[in-house]
Write a protein that holds these residues in place. Sequence first.
Motif, mmCIF file in Angstrom:
data_model
loop_
_atom_site.group_PDB
_atom_site.id
_atom_site.type_symbol
_atom_site.label_atom_id
_atom_site.label_comp_id
_atom_site.label_asym_id
_atom_site.label_seq_id
_atom_site.Cartn_x
_atom_site.Cartn_y
_atom_site.Cartn_z
ATOM 1 N N PRO A 183 -7.958 13.641 8.748
ATOM 2 C CA PRO A 183 -6.682 14.154 8.228
ATOM 3 C C PRO A 183 -5.777 14.580 9.383
ATOM 4 O O PRO A 183 -6.190 15.340 10.261
ATOM 5 C CB PRO A 183 -7.104 15.362 7.383
ATOM 6 N N LEU A 184 -4.554 14.073 9.390
ATOM 7 C CA LEU A 184 -3.605 14.374 10.458
ATOM 8 C C LEU A 184 -2.440 15.178 9.906
ATOM 9 O O LEU A 184 -1.805 14.776 8.926
ATOM 10 C CB LEU A 184 -3.077 13.074 11.078
ATOM 11 N N VAL A 191 -1.016 13.013 6.671
ATOM 12 C CA VAL A 191 -1.473 11.671 6.335
ATOM 13 C C VAL A 191 -2.939 11.561 6.741
ATOM 14 O O VAL A 191 -3.410 12.284 7.639
ATOM 15 C CB VAL A 191 -0.619 10.599 7.059
ATOM 16 N N GLY A 192 -3.689 10.686 6.083
ATOM 17 C CA GLY A 192 -5.085 10.450 6.437
ATOM 18 C C GLY A 192 -5.232 9.136 7.176
ATOM 19 O O GLY A 192 -4.586 8.143 6.841
ATOM 20 N N TYR A 193 -6.093 9.122 8.200
ATOM 21 C CA TYR A 193 -6.312 7.927 9.007
ATOM 22 C C TYR A 193 -7.787 7.546 8.914
ATOM 23 O O TYR A 193 -8.657 8.294 9.379
ATOM 24 C CB TYR A 193 -5.918 8.192 10.457
ATOM 25 N N LEU A 214 -7.992 8.785 -0.184
ATOM 26 C CA LEU A 214 -7.253 8.725 1.078
ATOM 27 C C LEU A 214 -5.754 8.900 0.851
ATOM 28 O O LEU A 214 -5.082 9.598 1.621
ATOM 29 C CB LEU A 214 -7.531 7.390 1.771
ATOM 30 N N ALA A 215 -5.232 8.291 -0.214
ATOM 31 C CA ALA A 215 -3.789 8.377 -0.483
ATOM 32 C C ALA A 215 -3.342 9.806 -0.763
ATOM 33 O O ALA A 215 -2.189 10.161 -0.504
ATOM 34 C CB ALA A 215 -3.429 7.473 -1.663
ATOM 35 N N GLU A 216 -4.256 10.630 -1.286
ATOM 36 C CA GLU A 216 -3.894 12.018 -1.601
ATOM 37 C C GLU A 216 -3.678 12.849 -0.348
ATOM 38 O O GLU A 216 -3.121 13.949 -0.414
ATOM 39 C CB GLU A 216 -4.987 12.649 -2.469
ATOM 40 N N CYS A 217 -4.127 12.342 0.798
ATOM 41 C CA CYS A 217 -3.943 13.059 2.061
ATOM 42 C C CYS A 217 -2.519 12.927 2.584
ATOM 43 O O CYS A 217 -2.144 13.627 3.524
ATOM 44 C CB CYS A 217 -4.917 12.539 3.117
ATOM 45 N N LYS A 229 -3.587 22.238 0.497
ATOM 46 C CA LYS A 229 -4.041 21.026 1.176
ATOM 47 C C LYS A 229 -4.069 21.220 2.690
ATOM 48 O O LYS A 229 -4.971 20.736 3.373
ATOM 49 C CB LYS A 229 -3.137 19.849 0.804
ATOM 50 N N ILE A 230 -3.076 21.926 3.211
ATOM 51 C CA ILE A 230 -3.038 22.191 4.653
ATOM 52 C C ILE A 230 -4.245 23.023 5.072
ATOM 53 O O ILE A 230 -4.878 22.757 6.102
ATOM 54 C CB ILE A 230 -1.727 22.908 5.031
#
Length: 248
Positions: A183-184, A191-193, A214-217, A229-230
Amino acid sequence: MSEQWVTARIKQKGDNKCISWRNLKDVVLAYPDTKKRVDIFALSIYGLVIFPKALGHVDEAVTDLFACLDKGVTLVPSILAETFRSLNACRRASEGRFIGCVQLLLTWFRSHFWKVDKVSYRVFSKSYSPLKEVVATPRRDDISMEKWMVILQNLQEEDIEWRAPWLLPDEILYRCGDFDWIPLLGIWGAVGYALLLVLRQYRSRQFIPATQGLAECEFLYGEDGYKKKIREMTNAWKQTRRMKRLDV
């Protein structure tokens, strides 16, 4: 600069509060303290080049991040986050303007599409720096947009080097906490990588990684539930997992 000075010059640009480069330029040219002039100039570079949001203005969020640099905070995850978020947005909409450091993106581009001019670049080494090479390379103005389109349309598999040969780490960070990806956190969103997915796509490891959720990130700050989320992402970074790097 006093709080009153800043408040009088803050402008609303879309959803963001910004300060004009013209105001900062006046400070750079006239402020009596040399160190503070340099700091303001550096802040302007971060706001106009590395994290550009509104043309000719420095976003308020950039000033908050800039204030953390003295604490040893690295900007690499933030740069990656905003680069991925912007590219994803342009890809989904099939249009739009990339918001990020164009110079860094160009460096990555030239490093991987290494036969753009049908001339092989020199062999990479441990001491090689793509940034230093770009700075030392004379700027070319003869490659038009039309020519780039022709180059990209005619790229062959052998023209592309996906894995950077100059990067030689012993281990790769591939997972954080309960996330099956990295998670970035950027300065405007997250965004998730999925590194394992990238490794599979580029033939390094042949297995199907977990990508559910992944899209939820990917979200913008200010959306419903973004603070929770943060916190989850921040806590996940305290539990990183690494694996040995494999070559093929």
